[in-house]
Design an enzyme around this catalytic site. Sequence first.
Site, short mmCIF file in Angstrom:
data_model
loop_
_atom_site.label_atom_id
_atom_site.label_comp_id
_atom_site.label_asym_id
_atom_site.label_seq_id
_atom_site.Cartn_x
_atom_site.Cartn_y
_atom_site.Cartn_z
N ASP A 24 0.79 -1.03 -0.06
CA ASP A 24 0.04 0.09 -0.15
C ASP A 24 0.96 1.18 0.06
OD1 ASP A 24 0.91 -0.06 2.63
OD2 ASP A 24 -1.13 -0.05 3.54
N SER A 25 2.25 0.95 -0.03
CA SER A 25 3.03 2.06 -0.22
C SER A 25 2.80 2.65 -1.81
CB SER A 25 4.44 1.64 -0.10
OG SER A 25 4.83 0.55 -0.79
N GLU A 70 -1.62 -5.59 8.43
CA GLU A 70 -0.94 -5.07 9.79
C GLU A 70 -1.50 -5.48 11.01
OE1 GLU A 70 -0.05 -0.87 8.86
OE2 GLU A 70 0.79 -1.36 6.98
N GLU A 77 8.88 -4.48 10.65
CA GLU A 77 9.34 -3.08 10.04
C GLU A 77 9.97 -2.21 11.12
OE1 GLU A 77 6.67 -1.25 7.43
OE2 GLU A 77 8.00 0.72 7.40
N LYS A 81 -1.37 -9.38 2.87
CA LYS A 81 -0.81 -8.87 3.78
C LYS A 81 -1.48 -8.01 4.70
CE LYS A 81 3.17 -6.08 3.83
NZ LYS A 81 2.79 -4.74 4.83
N ASP A 83 -1.03 -6.00 -0.03
CA ASP A 83 -1.53 -5.41 1.06
C ASP A 83 -2.93 -5.23 1.18
OD1 ASP A 83 0.45 -4.87 3.09
OD2 ASP A 83 1.21 -3.02 1.94
O1 KIV Z 1 3.57 -1.21 1.63
C1 KIV Z 1 4.72 -1.57 2.00
O2 KIV Z 1 5.70 -1.28 0.68
C2 KIV Z 1 5.05 -2.34 2.91
C3 KIV Z 1 6.57 -2.39 3.01
C4 KIV Z 1 7.29 -1.48 3.46
C5 KIV Z 1 6.99 -3.78 3.89
O3 KIV Z 1 4.50 -2.70 3.66
#
Ligand code: KIV
Length: 271
Positions: A51-52, A122, A189, A120, A90
């Site tokens: 989600d980055s 969190e 992280e 994924k 994510d």
């Molecule tokens: O969204 C992302 O890029 C991440 C990584 C920093 C692990 O969750």
Amino acid sequence: MKAPKEVTKVTTHVLQEMKLRQEKISMLTAYDYSMARIVDRSGIDVILVGDSAANVMAGHKTTLPITLNEMIYHASSVMRAVQRALVVVDMPFGTYQGNSLEALLSAIRIMKESNANAVKIEGGQEIMESVDRILSAGIPVMGHLGLTPQSINKFGTYVVRATQEEEAQKLVEDAHKLAEAGCFAIVLEKIPAVLAEKVSREIPIPTIGIGAGSGVDGQVLVLHDMLGINQDFSPRFLRRYNNLYNEIKGSVESYISDVKNQKFPNKDEQY
Ligand code: KIV
């Protein structure tokens, strides 16, 4: 004529075997077809459709605004390119916290509409009901502990997490709970290296670190950061393998100059 070489797909079981034989796992983000194709053909083990994307693709300040539809768009683009890597997507903010049925339906949409291999999420104890429900549908789940960027409004800052005993203890407990629930790996992280190493030793599933030192089972970086496309972000843990911002800017400047000075196109570049 030689038959084309068979590509052996990386699965969650392959990652487990890599942990057992102490082979480090490589993971990078990708959000689009062209980049995912290069990263996959380079031999990466895992591609994270992170989600980055909210930051590096859309220019948002946090990861919170990205939607489920946008994540599915990025994940589908990546999946059309990938032959070998395991692709993890994510789950965006607001699609799994607080309501395990919504979490299940969101995860099913990601898997059905993008064809990805895993999701994924969190968090630890507080999202365990969602983790259980997604796992029970046969969807592999990767956990994410330590600095969890979707909680930035709770943390207030992106500094190193779990430096104090209480938070470190909770992180260790959460890692055990995620592993016992059946997650196939956990991202750690921005936590102290000693703590990340302890977690990696104690839990049976692979840990993938970002800013978590070398005692983890694998490493992940954001592709645009490690390629130096994004120059505004330089935490201590980030190693830049290129300076593509300058390279791309230089190429664009040369093109502009050639157009202005009528050096492009030349005779060989026309019909
Ligand atoms: O969204 C992302 O890029 C991440 C990584 C920093 C692990 O969750």
